[in-house]
Scaffold this active site. Structure first.
Site, PDB file in Angstrom:
ATOM      1  N   GLY A 260      46.972  43.461  35.291  1.00  0.00           N
ATOM      2  CA  GLY A 260      46.335  43.002  36.519  1.00  0.00           C
ATOM      3  C   GLY A 260      46.278  41.500  36.664  1.00  0.00           C
ATOM      4  O   GLY A 260      46.457  40.954  37.765  1.00  0.00           O
TER       5      GLY A 260
ATOM      6  N   ASP B 110      48.350  39.262  35.902  1.00  0.00           N
ATOM      7  CA  ASP B 110      49.622  38.681  36.356  1.00  0.00           C
ATOM      8  C   ASP B 110      49.997  39.098  37.773  1.00  0.00           C
ATOM      9  O   ASP B 110      50.565  38.301  38.532  1.00  0.00           O
ATOM     10  CB  ASP B 110      50.763  39.119  35.423  1.00  0.00           C
ATOM     11  CG  ASP B 110      50.709  38.422  34.076  1.00  0.00           C
ATOM     12  OD1 ASP B 110      50.013  37.410  33.974  1.00  0.00           O
ATOM     13  OD2 ASP B 110      51.365  38.907  33.144  1.00  0.00           O
ATOM     14  N   THR B 111      49.733  40.362  38.131  1.00  0.00           N
ATOM     15  CA  THR B 111      50.403  40.920  39.302  1.00  0.00           C
ATOM     16  C   THR B 111      49.523  41.670  40.303  1.00  0.00           C
ATOM     17  O   THR B 111      49.987  41.996  41.393  1.00  0.00           O
ATOM     18  CB  THR B 111      51.498  41.910  38.841  1.00  0.00           C
ATOM     19  OG1 THR B 111      50.872  42.957  38.073  1.00  0.00           O
ATOM     20  CG2 THR B 111      52.550  41.207  38.003  1.00  0.00           C
ATOM     21  N   ARG B 112      48.270  41.960  39.956  1.00  0.00           N
ATOM     22  CA  ARG B 112      47.485  42.860  40.804  1.00  0.00           C
ATOM     23  C   ARG B 112      47.373  42.361  42.243  1.00  0.00           C
ATOM     24  O   ARG B 112      47.518  43.128  43.196  1.00  0.00           O
ATOM     25  CB  ARG B 112      46.091  43.057  40.215  1.00  0.00           C
ATOM     26  CG  ARG B 112      45.270  44.090  41.005  1.00  0.00           C
ATOM     27  CD  ARG B 112      43.820  44.189  40.516  1.00  0.00           C
ATOM     28  NE  ARG B 112      43.708  44.540  39.134  1.00  0.00           N
ATOM     29  CZ  ARG B 112      43.742  45.782  38.669  1.00  0.00           C
ATOM     30  NH1 ARG B 112      43.916  46.773  39.509  1.00  0.00           N
ATOM     31  NH2 ARG B 112      43.634  46.024  37.376  1.00  0.00           N
TER      32      ARG B 112
ATOM     33  N   GLY C 287      32.400  57.976  37.199  1.00  0.00           N
ATOM     34  CA  GLY C 287      31.769  58.857  36.236  1.00  0.00           C
ATOM     35  C   GLY C 287      32.714  59.392  35.180  1.00  0.00           C
ATOM     36  O   GLY C 287      32.289  60.011  34.222  1.00  0.00           O
TER      37      GLY C 287
ATOM     38  N   GLU D 169      48.996  52.757  27.504  1.00  0.00           N
ATOM     39  CA  GLU D 169      49.594  53.405  28.679  1.00  0.00           C
ATOM     40  C   GLU D 169      51.092  53.594  28.454  1.00  0.00           C
ATOM     41  O   GLU D 169      51.650  54.660  28.712  1.00  0.00           O
ATOM     42  CB  GLU D 169      49.429  52.508  29.919  1.00  0.00           C
ATOM     43  CG  GLU D 169      48.189  52.748  30.725  1.00  0.00           C
ATOM     44  CD  GLU D 169      48.176  51.895  31.986  1.00  0.00           C
ATOM     45  OE1 GLU D 169      47.078  51.694  32.501  1.00  0.00           O
ATOM     46  OE2 GLU D 169      49.244  51.423  32.433  1.00  0.00           O
TER      47      GLU D 169
END
Length: 581
Positions: free
Chosen positions: A23, A25-27, A55, A89
């Protein structure tokens, strides 16, 4: 031996695309622009800040969403490898990529593929913080594997070419998704005609928001048809959601319906929504209560076994059609032999399986998968077993409809399955009403729940597997003691019970067609069955008793359906004999 290859049915996914990125760098630049472009093309995309449910543990949510995505776009930027989160991920993505169901597309955002592959340059500096971590070796391997996959390189990110670059990505994915939809339609036997029937129904609908219900027997292919239509149309919609197992999830806990509501992508968008396996109007009220909830052009598809649910909600009804013999052979052959017709030497075996399945896709798929690769002696054993032992997976699926019935409707269902199948509706109503049932409404409920049908000659009909299920329900409480069964229809069992004076009060109904039976044994045996509701008897007695003996017997069974004895008539008891007989 039969071929061991099978035809695969494409997996369906909740998301088309999963975006993996750093995020920092690029979000707020490339990722936001790419996400918006994908959404504009109705490509369902998972981006963590857009999709994570409140939640839920973030790590669990991400892992589930990776598994539930067809394509992965990994945006490798200068600081991507600095995040253990991103690297975990990546591990999961590359694990999924090894199956044929998922596809990875790497994007090298202002970094070289070689930097990612060998962890050098800016990528190497970012990865340096993880050198001593236990997972470092796995992360290095995942980075190398991902960098070896063909992708896109975006250099000099400030030179204004980003928009053109994003268009290329979106066009590529759009083409891939359309190709998948075409393959899915061709892979499902008999789907093209059935899909077109649904699409025709939607085209002729008068409302701006279209709602259609697919209704039919359990295991009859309702979910498969809904999924095929969903895959065919999904790229046209701003939001889409296929909500499975509505009945099961909504009843599992108090929060069940709330969790399903969270899966519906409203927010003023044109949506394609499938509500699969609905069994109560309350579920529809909660999930698709009013057409005004949805933007014009939205389509809501509901699958159910209960026609009344659709009627009560004012939904247009599409009746699922079972497979023809030709379609059934084709589907069975695909699952068993990996081809469209049986291999030589297995034609008659295959015909017997298809005859047993009686057009039910679930049974065909289960048996096709089971018999794949089996030898001929094993086929012989399997077919012989089916004559006495019902197919468990099909039975469980079908029995869900029975479990949901009220107690009196369960009794009527079992009466039809064991005694009344094939009778004129008028005659069946008379028999059931004599037993104290509200027969007309009861039969109507069974018909609406896809448990019986009424043919053009007004006779009660029932799918062979439903008949088999009903009889199995009667047997299983006392599998080795037929005299304790509530209903008796097997001639040998009945003769044995009567001959050995084993009748009990448990028996409520009897169907007996017999060419020879001793009258004294017959009458004595029946007297022990004090709870009999009705009899369906076609018997030639060896010694004809005087009418007074029958007249003594009949009053004990005032609710009796009646007697029909071969070559023998009793005018005195005519009020108890059905008109049809």
């Amino acid at each position: 031996m039969a071929s061991s290859s099978t035809s695969s049915v494409p997996k369906s996914f909740k998301y088309d695309v999963f975006l993996s990125f750093k995020g920092e760098d690029t979000r707020k630049s490339f990722i936001d622009h790419l996400y918006y472009a994908l959404q504009q093309k109705n490509i369902s995309t998972y981006k963590d800040d857009e999709r994570i449910e409140k939640g839920k543990r973030i790590s669990d949510e991400l892992m589930e969403s990776i598994e539930d995505s067809k394509f992965f776009i990994i945006v490798f930027s200068k600081k991507y490898a600095s995040s253990s989160w991103c690297l975990n991920e990546l591990l999961k993505i590359m694990e999924c990529h090894k199956s044929t169901d998922h596809t990875v597309y790497p994007v090298f955002y202002d970094v070289e593929p070689s930097e990612v592959r060998s962890q050098i340059g800016a990528v190497g500096e970012a990865f340096a913080r993880h050198e001593k971590e236990e997972a470092a070796g796995k992360w290095r391997k995942a980075l190398k594997e991902a960098a070896d996959v063909a992708g896109w390189e975006l250099k000099n990110t400030n030179d204004g070419h980003e928009a053109k670059f994003i268009r290329q990505i979106v066009e590529k994915l759009s083409l891939e998704l359309r190709a998948i939809n075409v393959r899915i339609d061709k892979n499902l036997v008999g789907m093209e005609t059935r899909i077109n029937d649904i699409l025709s129904s939607l085209e002729t609908a008068s409302d701006d928001v279209h709602m259609i219900g697919i209704w039919g027997i359990g295991g009859g292919g309702k979910t498969t048809l809904a999924r095929a239509v969903f895959n065919k149309l999904s790229f046209q919609f701003e939001g889409k959601s296929f909500i499975e197992n509505v009945r099961e999830v909504s009843k599992a806990s108090l929060s069940g319906l709330n969790s399903l509501q969270n899966q519906i992508p409203l927010n003023g968008r044109k949506v394609l929504l499938v509500l699969d396996d609905v069994d109560h109007v309350d579920q529809l009220e909660a999930l698709a209560g009013d057409l005004n909830w949805f933007k014009r052009g939205s389509i809501i598809i509901i699958t159910t076994r209960d026609k009344q649910v659709l009627i009560a909600h004012g939904v247009k009804i599409h009746n699922i059609s079972l497979l023809s013999n030709k379609e059934a052979i084709w589907l069975f052959s695909r699952y068993t032999f990996g081809r469209e017709i049986p291999i030589q030497g297995y034609e008659e075996f295959s015909r017997q399986v298809v005859c047993y399945a009686a057009g039910l896709p679930l049974t065909i798929k289960v048996l096709g998968s089971f018999l794949c690769g089996k030898s001929k002696p094993e086929w012989v054993d399997a077919l012989a077993r089916l004559k006495t032992i019902p197919l468990e997976e099909t039975q469980k699926k079908l029995e869900l409809s029975y479990i949901g019935l009220d107690d009196d409707h369960k009794e009527i269902f079992l009466d039809v399955a064991t005694i009344l199948k094939g009778r004129q509706k008028k005659s069946a109503i008379k028999a059931l009403e004599s037993c104290g049932f509200y027969a007309r409404i009861g039969l109507r409920v069974l018909e609406q729940k896809s448990l019986i049908t009424i043919d053009d000659n007004e006779r009660l009909c029932m799918h062979d597997h439903l008949e088999e299920m009903g009889r199995n329900i009667v047997r299983r409480s006392h599998p080795d003691m037929p005299n304790k069964h509530s209903r008796l229809w097997d001639r040998k069992e009945i003769e044995d019970i009567l001959a050995n004076d084993m009748g009990t009060e448990a028996t409520k109904c009897i169907q007996l067609y017999c060419r020879k039976l001793d009258s004294k044994i017959f009458i004595k045996g029946l007297r022990k069955m004090k709870e009999l509701r009705f009899l369906d008897v076609d018997v030639a007695l060896q010694d004809r008793p005087p009418n007074r003996e029958i007249n003594k017997l009949i009053p004990n069974f005032l609710n009796a359906l009646g007697f029909l004895f071969c070559d023998w008539k009793f005018n005195e008891v005519s009020p108890y004999i059905p008109d049809a007989l």
